[in-house]
Enzyme design. Structure first.
Site, PDB file in Angstrom:
ATOM      1  N   GLN A 128     -10.369  -2.527   2.371  1.00 30.92           N
ATOM      2  CA  GLN A 128      -9.865  -3.280   3.525  1.00 30.92           C
ATOM      3  C   GLN A 128      -9.754  -2.428   4.776  1.00 30.92           C
ATOM      4  O   GLN A 128      -9.286  -2.904   5.808  1.00 30.92           O
ATOM      5  CB  GLN A 128      -8.534  -3.956   3.202  1.00 30.92           C
ATOM      6  CG  GLN A 128      -7.349  -3.014   3.099  1.00 30.92           C
ATOM      7  CD  GLN A 128      -6.112  -3.745   2.616  1.00 30.92           C
ATOM      8  OE1 GLN A 128      -6.053  -4.182   1.463  1.00 30.92           O
ATOM      9  NE2 GLN A 128      -5.130  -3.911   3.489  1.00 30.92           N
TER      10      GLN A 128
ATOM     11  N   MET B  84       0.846  -1.205   0.000  1.00 28.69           N
ATOM     12  CA  MET B  84       0.000   0.000   0.000  1.00 28.69           C
ATOM     13  C   MET B  84       0.878   1.251   0.000  1.00 28.69           C
ATOM     14  O   MET B  84       0.418   2.339   0.358  1.00 28.69           O
ATOM     15  CB  MET B  84      -0.930  -0.008   1.209  1.00 28.69           C
ATOM     16  CG  MET B  84      -1.896  -1.198   1.150  1.00 28.69           C
ATOM     17  SD  MET B  84      -3.392  -0.951   2.099  1.00 28.69           S
ATOM     18  CE  MET B  84      -2.729  -0.826   3.721  1.00 28.69           C
TER      19      MET B  84
ATOM     20  N   LYS C 254       5.088 -10.138   9.260  1.00 26.49           N
ATOM     21  CA  LYS C 254       4.500  -9.111  10.137  1.00 26.49           C
ATOM     22  C   LYS C 254       2.974  -9.213  10.137  1.00 26.49           C
ATOM     23  O   LYS C 254       2.338  -8.988  11.157  1.00 26.49           O
ATOM     24  CB  LYS C 254       4.960  -7.740   9.620  1.00 26.49           C
ATOM     25  CG  LYS C 254       4.110  -6.563  10.000  1.00 26.49           C
ATOM     26  CD  LYS C 254       4.727  -5.813  11.122  1.00 26.49           C
ATOM     27  CE  LYS C 254       4.013  -4.563  11.543  1.00 26.49           C
ATOM     28  NZ  LYS C 254       2.718  -4.291  11.031  1.00 26.49           N
ATOM     29  N   ASP C 255       2.398  -9.521   8.970  1.00 27.24           N
ATOM     30  CA  ASP C 255       0.944  -9.676   8.855  1.00 27.24           C
ATOM     31  C   ASP C 255       0.637 -11.162   8.685  1.00 27.24           C
ATOM     32  O   ASP C 255       0.172 -11.609   7.635  1.00 27.24           O
ATOM     33  CB  ASP C 255       0.428  -8.856   7.678  1.00 27.24           C
ATOM     34  CG  ASP C 255       0.727  -7.381   7.859  1.00 27.24           C
ATOM     35  OD1 ASP C 255       0.015  -6.725   8.628  1.00 27.24           O
ATOM     36  OD2 ASP C 255       1.707  -6.887   7.262  1.00 27.24           O
TER      37      ASP C 255
ATOM     38  N   ARG D 278       2.618   2.724   9.449  1.00 31.50           N
ATOM     39  CA  ARG D 278       1.873   3.464  10.491  1.00 31.50           C
ATOM     40  C   ARG D 278       2.792   4.074  11.548  1.00 31.50           C
ATOM     41  O   ARG D 278       2.371   4.961  12.288  1.00 31.50           O
ATOM     42  CB  ARG D 278       0.839   2.552  11.152  1.00 31.50           C
ATOM     43  CG  ARG D 278      -0.337   2.241  10.238  1.00 31.50           C
ATOM     44  CD  ARG D 278      -1.423   1.479  10.965  1.00 31.50           C
ATOM     45  NE  ARG D 278      -2.618   1.333  10.144  1.00 31.50           N
ATOM     46  CZ  ARG D 278      -2.803   0.368   9.253  1.00 31.50           C
ATOM     47  NH1 ARG D 278      -1.895  -0.556   9.078  1.00 31.50           N
ATOM     48  NH2 ARG D 278      -3.919   0.313   8.537  1.00 31.50           N
TER      49      ARG D 278
ATOM     50  N   HIS E  32       9.064   1.247   3.358  1.00 31.39           N
ATOM     51  CA  HIS E  32      10.173   1.297   4.309  1.00 31.39           C
ATOM     52  C   HIS E  32      11.049   0.075   4.055  1.00 31.39           C
ATOM     53  O   HIS E  32      10.765  -0.725   3.132  1.00 31.39           O
ATOM     54  CB  HIS E  32       9.646   1.345   5.743  1.00 31.39           C
ATOM     55  CG  HIS E  32       8.622   0.287   6.049  1.00 31.39           C
ATOM     56  ND1 HIS E  32       8.920  -1.052   6.094  1.00 31.39           N
ATOM     57  CD2 HIS E  32       7.283   0.382   6.287  1.00 31.39           C
ATOM     58  CE1 HIS E  32       7.841  -1.745   6.383  1.00 31.39           C
ATOM     59  NE2 HIS E  32       6.815  -0.903   6.490  1.00 31.39           N
TER      60      HIS E  32
ATOM     61  N   HIS F 278       9.423  -3.386   3.411  1.00 29.11           N
ATOM     62  CA  HIS F 278       8.945  -3.627   2.038  1.00 29.11           C
ATOM     63  C   HIS F 278      10.123  -3.962   1.112  1.00 29.11           C
ATOM     64  O   HIS F 278      10.030  -4.831   0.252  1.00 29.11           O
ATOM     65  CB  HIS F 278       8.241  -2.389   1.481  1.00 29.11           C
ATOM     66  CG  HIS F 278       6.992  -1.991   2.214  1.00 29.11           C
ATOM     67  ND1 HIS F 278       6.902  -0.833   2.953  1.00 29.11           N
ATOM     68  CD2 HIS F 278       5.784  -2.597   2.317  1.00 29.11           C
ATOM     69  CE1 HIS F 278       5.687  -0.744   3.468  1.00 29.11           C
ATOM     70  NE2 HIS F 278       4.986  -1.796   3.104  1.00 29.11           N
TER      71      HIS F 278
ATOM     72  N   SER G  93       6.746  -0.396  10.113  1.00 30.79           N
ATOM     73  CA  SER G  93       5.378  -0.288   9.609  1.00 30.79           C
ATOM     74  C   SER G  93       5.157   1.121   9.088  1.00 30.79           C
ATOM     75  O   SER G  93       5.687   2.087   9.647  1.00 30.79           O
ATOM     76  CB  SER G  93       4.393  -0.570  10.747  1.00 30.79           C
ATOM     77  OG  SER G  93       3.101  -0.125  10.392  1.00 30.79           O
TER      78      SER G  93
HETATM   79  P1  AMP Z   1       1.535  -2.918   3.514  1.00 27.57           P
HETATM   80  O1  AMP Z   1       2.038  -1.908   2.531  1.00 27.57           O
HETATM   81  O2  AMP Z   1       1.634  -2.479   4.929  1.00 27.57           O
HETATM   82  O3  AMP Z   1       0.209  -3.508   3.126  1.00 27.57           O
HETATM   83  O4  AMP Z   1       2.568  -4.123   3.431  1.00 27.57           O
HETATM   84  C1  AMP Z   1       2.919  -4.711   2.212  1.00 27.57           C
HETATM   85  C2  AMP Z   1       3.687  -5.971   2.496  1.00 27.57           C
HETATM   86  O5  AMP Z   1       4.855  -5.653   3.244  1.00 27.57           O
HETATM   87  C3  AMP Z   1       2.879  -6.975   3.334  1.00 27.57           C
HETATM   88  O6  AMP Z   1       3.117  -8.278   2.842  1.00 27.57           O
HETATM   89  C4  AMP Z   1       3.456  -6.782   4.711  1.00 27.57           C
HETATM   90  O7  AMP Z   1       3.339  -7.923   5.534  1.00 27.57           O
HETATM   91  C5  AMP Z   1       4.910  -6.491   4.383  1.00 27.57           C
HETATM   92  N1  AMP Z   1       5.567  -5.811   5.498  1.00 27.57           N
HETATM   93  C6  AMP Z   1       5.104  -4.741   6.180  1.00 27.57           C
HETATM   94  N2  AMP Z   1       5.950  -4.420   7.184  1.00 27.57           N
HETATM   95  C7  AMP Z   1       6.958  -5.330   7.131  1.00 27.57           C
HETATM   96  C8  AMP Z   1       8.135  -5.545   7.913  1.00 27.57           C
HETATM   97  N3  AMP Z   1       8.443  -4.774   8.957  1.00 27.57           N
HETATM   98  N4  AMP Z   1       8.957  -6.561   7.571  1.00 27.57           N
HETATM   99  C9  AMP Z   1       8.647  -7.377   6.519  1.00 27.57           C
HETATM  100  N5  AMP Z   1       7.551  -7.220   5.743  1.00 27.57           N
HETATM  101  C10 AMP Z   1       6.716  -6.206   6.049  1.00 27.57           C
END
Ligand code: AMP
Length: 283
Positions: free
Chosen positions: A61, A30, A151-152, A191, A34, A37, A189
């Site tokens: 979501q 999304m 993480k998720d 966030r 960082h 990602h 994160s």
């Molecule tokens: P998001 O943009 O937050 O939806 O995350 C995109 C992808 O990055 C998802 O598969 C998350 O689980 C992964 N992700 C987010 N934070 C981390 C982290 N600290 N370490 C590894 N993967 C992450």
């Protein structure tokens, strides 16, 4: 690095890659990228011929409209980072490109108990939104391998179920990439950028709580340990939704542990206005 905003355009290019027998690795995000990602991108590059990243803040979501509105958006920086780290293509669609007007209601995805436990209980509709957008992205990108963050963890289990339940996704191989943390243990994160300096100082307590669960884990009734950990977080100024010790595969709460079943500790807690989640394999 190629940048696509239209489904038809990226699909045309994907067909060309498939003709050349290129293996496609896909990292859905999304944005507000960082180092966590980027570790997904790095893993995808190591394991595929061509790496595609999507950046799409999926409205369906978010169960809390304020969370959607406040979600950080840093597209210029994201594109720079992806280019620097060797991502081959980015899919950055508008909402109407993913959800074309008049395309009807989303199907209902059978996610079993995953929909009603842990995040499912606290974020009604969240995993239906995740399943729908990821499914749409899979139909667009046709990946051979997909990369999601530990993480998720519950999201990973949802995606595994989505893949297993749809013959169109038969060829897709799921890869779970370890959580990247700050030196103080805080899971990276998007966030985290919404935390105040004082909250940022407190936030690593979530990881400390997970380490505490790991240290204290012993066969038998796990409820007292979960309660103590929750109290500890509350004392530090968090508002925990849950501290749970679960079966790593099913994510069902483990009442009494036999000393053998692999377990994971999961935490979801508010710090001020920001809801943070994290988890750790305990054994
Ligand atoms: P998001 O943009 O937050 O939806 O995350 C995109 C992808 O990055 C998802 O598969 C998350 O689980 C992964 N992700 C987010 N934070 C981390 C982290 N600290 N370490 C590894 N993967 C992450």
């Amino acid at each position: 690095m190629r940048l696509y905003k239209k489904r038809n355009d990226i699909q045309g290019f994907i067909t060309h890659l498939q003709d050349k027998k290129q293996e496609i690795g896909f990292v859905p995000t999304m944005g507000a990228l960082h180092a966590g990602h980027i570790s997904l991108i790095r893993t995808a590059r190591q394991q595929s011929d061509f790496t595609v990243c999507s950046i799409f803040v999926n409205p369906t979501q978010f169960n809390d409209p304020k969370d959607l509105q406040k979600y950080p958006r840093t597209i210029e920086k994201d594109l720079y980072l992806l280019e620097q780290h060797g991502c081959d293509a980015v899919f950055y669609p508008e909402v109407a490109e993913v959800y074309p007007p008049g395309s009807g209601p989303a199907p209902h995805y059978d996610l079993g108990r995953l929909e009603s436990i842990l995040e499912g209980a606290y974020r009604p509709g969240h995993f239906q939104g995740v399943a729908d957008v990821v499914s749409r992205l899979f139909y667009t990108i046709h990946p051979d391998k997909v990369f999601f963050g530990q993480k998720d963890l519950q999201q990973c289990r949802v995606i595994e179920r989505l893949i297993a339940g749809n013959p169109d996704f038969d060829k897709i191989r799921m890869n779970i990439v370890p959580t990247l943390r700050e030196p103080d243990g805080l899971a990276m994160s998007s966030r985290n950028t919404r935390l105040s300096p004082e909250e940022l100082r407190k936030a690593p307590e979530i990881y400390q709580t997970l380490l505490y669960l790991k240290e204290q884990l012993a066969p038998g009734d796990l409820a007292p340990l979960q309660e103590t950990a929750k109290t500890r977080l509350t004392r530090e100024g968090f508002r925990p939704d849950y501290v749970s010790i679960v079966d790593t595969q099913t994510l069902e709460t483990c009442g009494s542990w036999n000393g053998h079943t692999p377990l994971t500790g999961l935490v979801a807690a508010y710090l001020g206005e920001v809801r943070l989640i994290d988890n750790l394999e305990l054994v």
